[in-house]
Design an enzyme around this catalytic site. Structure first.
Site, PDB file in Angstrom:
ATOM      1  N   CYS A   1       0.688  -1.254  -0.031  1.00 54.38           N
ATOM      2  CA  CYS A   1      -0.074  -0.102   0.007  1.00 54.38           C
ATOM      3  C   CYS A   1       0.903   1.147  -0.003  1.00 54.38           C
ATOM      4  O   CYS A   1       0.323   2.309  -0.626  1.00 54.38           O
ATOM      5  CB  CYS A   1      -0.988   0.004   1.263  1.00 54.38           C
TER       6      CYS A   1
ATOM      7  N   CYS B   1       6.705  44.601   2.712  1.00 55.10           N
ATOM      8  CA  CYS B   1       6.588  44.786   3.931  1.00 55.10           C
ATOM      9  C   CYS B   1       5.362  44.286   4.468  1.00 55.10           C
ATOM     10  O   CYS B   1       4.137  44.248   3.825  1.00 55.10           O
ATOM     11  CB  CYS B   1       6.557  46.540   4.127  1.00 55.10           C
TER      12      CYS B   1
ATOM     13  N   CYS C   1       2.673  47.424   5.297  1.00 51.47           N
ATOM     14  CA  CYS C   1       2.015  48.659   4.453  1.00 51.47           C
ATOM     15  C   CYS C   1       2.086  48.323   2.885  1.00 51.47           C
ATOM     16  O   CYS C   1       1.505  48.782   2.185  1.00 51.47           O
ATOM     17  CB  CYS C   1       3.137  49.831   4.792  1.00 51.47           C
TER      18      CYS C   1
ATOM     19  N   CYS D   1      12.649  40.471  10.762  1.00 45.60           N
ATOM     20  CA  CYS D   1      12.727  40.157  12.078  1.00 45.60           C
ATOM     21  C   CYS D   1      12.226  38.731  12.669  1.00 45.60           C
ATOM     22  O   CYS D   1      11.163  38.549  12.447  1.00 45.60           O
ATOM     23  CB  CYS D   1      11.964  41.347  13.004  1.00 45.60           C
TER      24      CYS D   1
ATOM     25  N   CYS E   1       8.128  50.982   8.725  1.00 42.96           N
ATOM     26  CA  CYS E   1       7.427  50.079   9.633  1.00 42.96           C
ATOM     27  C   CYS E   1       8.409  49.426  10.784  1.00 42.96           C
ATOM     28  O   CYS E   1       7.957  49.184  11.624  1.00 42.96           O
ATOM     29  CB  CYS E   1       6.613  49.413   8.815  1.00 42.96           C
TER      30      CYS E   1
ATOM     31  N   HIS F   1      14.393  43.289  20.011  1.00 44.87           N
ATOM     32  CA  HIS F   1      14.499  42.276  18.640  1.00 44.87           C
ATOM     33  C   HIS F   1      15.869  42.465  17.949  1.00 44.87           C
ATOM     34  O   HIS F   1      16.277  43.952  17.783  1.00 44.87           O
ATOM     35  CB  HIS F   1      13.100  42.657  18.017  1.00 44.87           C
TER      36      HIS F   1
ATOM     37  N   HIS G   1      -2.025   1.393   7.382  1.00 45.23           N
ATOM     38  CA  HIS G   1      -2.241   1.196   5.871  1.00 45.23           C
ATOM     39  C   HIS G   1      -2.325   2.713   5.191  1.00 45.23           C
ATOM     40  O   HIS G   1      -2.934   3.770   5.920  1.00 45.23           O
ATOM     41  CB  HIS G   1      -3.850   0.652   5.871  1.00 45.23           C
TER      42      HIS G   1
END
Length: 780
Positions: A430, A613, A616, A624, A645, A658, A695
């Site tokens: 199978c 972006c 926008c 990031c 932004c 960040h 299966h």
């Protein structure tokens, strides 16, 4: 780095520092799972790998090896190199490359010379076999590969044995006529264009003038001879000089390929090829006297679109006839070939006039009578000619011998729906039934597997796949179980697994064997991690333990997996095969997974592609990774920002830590002038493999509408008892579309056992998703 089944293999090109037990030339390996785990744990950057040595005194001892001290190997290369016990000699043969690469193409019945007791003896390969127990860990199962050769002619009686090695009969031959040797002592017979005992034939005494495509020997200068092919014979100049433009096999420095112009009186037409005594191969005499054919005809019915073979000094090469006719200044009927390899002379032009279109270096113009049917398919068809389906059915008793187009949506009901449809299951098949049905019933994305150039020793497997499975499936909608068993037997005989005919396998194991080991398909997937590119045929989705997904889509799973592993796509794949996050065949990480009918991979591509972006829509300059899981943005998509932004987003106290990374823009791409309308790279879903209680079954998305789904089970029913047979079934399942149109909250509320039809199996038991690029599949 490319994986080879469950492990990755390397040869050390320099001795590691401060490690006395391992030398340059040693062969090591690491499991793919361990490598992937290390890569993920180290953010995609590795300088060392814990390697297990294959062979030697300490085969199972892990040793940390600097990656730059190693070069990757294929399984086939490993097994050939293991036959050379001395590590320094083994490294020499790896660096030299040509002998090793030549050995990979050797097959049973090939005429060769073998080095034995300081002599070069002539013989024929009778077997290619492993003589010893597997080296190293039992889980790897690799051992040295040797060639069994029967000596011929005057060299009979100079061998080692009668084809028996340590009481095991590898092949049968007279006493002392057998030699067992590693690849380093074996060379294919090179058929010379001119016998050294015969003088060169002067151009003035040639029976016929040079023609385009003729093989010639020529003089670079009085000390250097070369071989090549005539590309053009120029007009005589005012001083009576006539130049011949040649495509050379090697220049006088030994570099392959290239072009040169040589005076006509330095060019000597190749006489009939001279073979060593006793080793003349059985082949068609392409220049034997024949009745002169009419234009566009051939005694063996070869014409435009025929798959043919021609002999060059470098060996046989293969191609398709794209044009037949006469060339300017020529009287004989010529064929324009598109070759499989770059050994041609143009892109379909002759003397600046176009006769057909093909990639540069693939076109060759040659006498039509010098073409013969492609011998790789002689066991399937006498002619291997691409003719009309109607004519093929008459010739073959009903079944065309070339790939048939996949089943289209308007033909699904007529051809596929019902019992005794699809592929008949038999004896744990199978996994193979569901995989082949998924790949070939309604999609052509991997049709290159059916007609790509392959080694002669593997052609019968490719033939079984095309002629006994894919073509019957697409034309009649049904494949008998015996044909699947035939394929399994061939794979087992090839040596990849002793249980291919009895045990259940994983689809990815079967795909790796067929695509990589047998047909040598270029890896479907190229992943970028830490500036390095890895290659594979499937991608296993892994997730971090602290993920927040509950009812994920395939899109979300792929994005989260790429994010956690630090991966990007190096290029858009023509086919993307995704394995779902689960442990074994029983434990599933998610109760339900929502199929993504389209997979948007634009943000998953490596740097160098323009991006938008997230907020926008203007041109993005930063990414990031820390914003990926920020609840402000939701659970889908990598977070890309324009400069404005990014500044605003990361001004928030929670995001000041960040680490945004700059994106590389394509050179010359225009700057920001408002929101950018950029094309998105998307893949479309065409099949899903599912598993429940060991299966496998499959779902096929065969049309553009949400309701265009069919379900296939190769063992849906059974007739009779132990001596009976399985009844495969294909059924329409439009109910899948109804669930796909629901919101995630509504879908989550449905109890699986109460879902209509077979929909529960698609949403709850998904094992592997198959996506295709309708654009990229045109080029691969």
């Amino acid at each position: 780095m490319a994986s080879q089944g469950t492990h990755m293999y390397f040869i050390l090109i320099k001795k590691p520092k401060n490690i006395g037990i391992i030398n340059a030339g040693s062969i090591c390996c690491i499991s793919v799972d361990r490598y992937t785990s290390l890569l993920r744990r180290n953010d995609g950057t590795l300088t060392k790998l814990p390697m297990m040595r294959i062979g030697g005194s300490y085969p199972d001892h892990d040793i940390d090896i600097v990656i730059s001290d190693m070069e990757p190997l294929t399984i086939q290369e490993v097994e050939l190199l293991l036959a050379v016990k001395d590590e320094s000699e083994r490294l020499k043969w790896f660096i030299e490359k040509e002998t090793l690469q030549t050995a990979l193409g050797l097959a049973v019945h090939t005429s060769v010379t073998v080095e034995e007791k300081g002599e070069s003896l002539k013989g024929i390969i009778r077997c290619i076999s492993r003589l010893t127990a597997p080296e190293g860990s039992k889980s790897i199962g690799l051992s040295a590969m040797f060639f069994g050769i029967e000596l011929q002619g005057k060299d009979k009686g100079k061998g080692q044995n009668d084809g028996t090695y340590k009481s095991k009969t590898l092949f049968k031959c007279p006493r002392d006529c057998g030699v067992i040797a590693p690849f380093s002592k074996v060379r294919p017979v090179v058929y010379r264009s001119l016998s050294p005992s015969e003088p060169l034939l002067s151009p003035q005494t040639q029976a016929e003038p040079l023609a385009l495509g003729d093989r010639v020997t020529f003089m670079f200068d009085e000390d250097h001879f070369g071989h090549g092919m005539v590309m053009d014979v120029g007009e005589r100049t005012a001083d009576g000089q006539q130049m011949v433009r040649l495509s050379t096999d090697k220049d006088k420095n030994g570099v392959r390929g290239g072009e040169t112009e040589v005076p006509l009186n330095f060019v000597f037409k190749v006489k009939e090829e001279v073979y060593p005594a006793g080793l003349e191969p059985e082949r068609m005499d392409t220049d034997a006297p024949l009745a002169v054919p009419a234009l566009d005809t051939h005694p063996m019915d070869l014409g435009v679109d025929s798959m043919v073979e021609v002999s060059l000094a470098s060996g046989n090469t293969y191609g398709i006839i794209r044009w037949v006719g006469t060339l300017p200044g020529r009287e004989e009927t010529m064929a324009g070939l598109e070759l499989e390899d770059n050994v041609g002379v143009s892109d379909g032009t002759f003397k600046n006039e176009r006769f057909f279109q093909c990639p540069p270096g693939r076109a060759l113009f040659i006498k039509l009578l010098s073409c013969r049917p492609d011998s790789r398919f002689q066991n399937q068809s006498a002619n291997c000619v691409r003719v009309s389906p109607e004519r093929e059915r008459k010739q073959s008793g009903g079944m065309p011998k070339n790939p048939i187009a996949p089943i289209t949506t308007d033909r699904v009901t007529e051809v596929l729906i019902g019992q005794m449809k699809g592929i008949q299951g038999h004896c744990n098949s199978c996994y193979m039934d569901a995989t082949l049905f998924s790949l070939f019933s309604c999609s052509s994305v991997l049709d290159s597997l059916l007609f790509m150039s392959t080694e002669p020793r593997d052609a019968h497997i490719q033939g079984t796949l095309l002629y006994d499975i894919v073509n019957p499936l697409r034309s009649e909608g049904f494949v008998e179980g015996k044909h699947i068993m035939k394929l399994r037997q061939q794979l087992q005989e090839h040596g990849y697994s002793r249980t291919f005919t009895t045990d259940e396998k994983d689809p990815e194991e079967f795909l790796t064997v067929i695509m990589h080991h047998i047909l040598a398909l270029e890896p479907l997937l190229k992943l970028s991690a830490g500036g390095k590119v890895q290659e594979s045929y499937c991608y296993q989705i892994f997730l971090e333990q602290n993920h927040s997904l509950v009812l994920p889509t395939v899109q979300q799973l792929l994005e989260h997996s790429f994010h956690s592993a630090g991966l990007k796509l190096a290029e858009v794949p023509s086919c993307l095969i995704l394995q779902m996050p689960r442990f074994g065949k029983k434990f599933k990480m998610f109760d339900k997974i929502i199929p993504s009918l389209e997979l948007d991979i634009t943000d998953l591509l490596s740097e160098g592609s323009p991006q938008q972006c997230t907020l926008c829509g203007q041109l993005a300059y930063e990414e990031c990774v820390d914003c990926f899981k920020d609840p402000l943005f939701g659970q889908t998509g990598f977070k890309l920002f324009c400069r404005t932004c990014s500044s605003q987003v990361h001004a928030h106290p929670q995001r000041r830590a960040h680490r945004a990374t700059r994106l590389d823009m394509p050179k010359g791409f225009p700057g920001n002038n408002g929101p950018q309308v950029l094309a998105r790279d998307k893949l479309e879903l065409f099949a899903v493999l599912c598993i429940e209680t060991s299966h496998y079954v499959s779902f096929i998305k065969h049309g553009p509408n949400n309701h265009d789904w069919i379900f296939f089970d190769s063992m849906a029913d059974r007739h009779g008892g132990i001596d009976g047979y399985n009844i495969p079934e294909v059924q329409a399942c439009p109910e899948v579309g109804a669930y796909l149109e629901m919101s995630p909250a509504e879908l989550a509320s449905h109890v699986p056992r109460d879902m209509k039809g077979v929909a529960k199996r698609l949403f709850c038991d998904a094992y592997m998703y198959l996506y295709q690029s309708t654009t990229m599949c045109l080029y691969r």
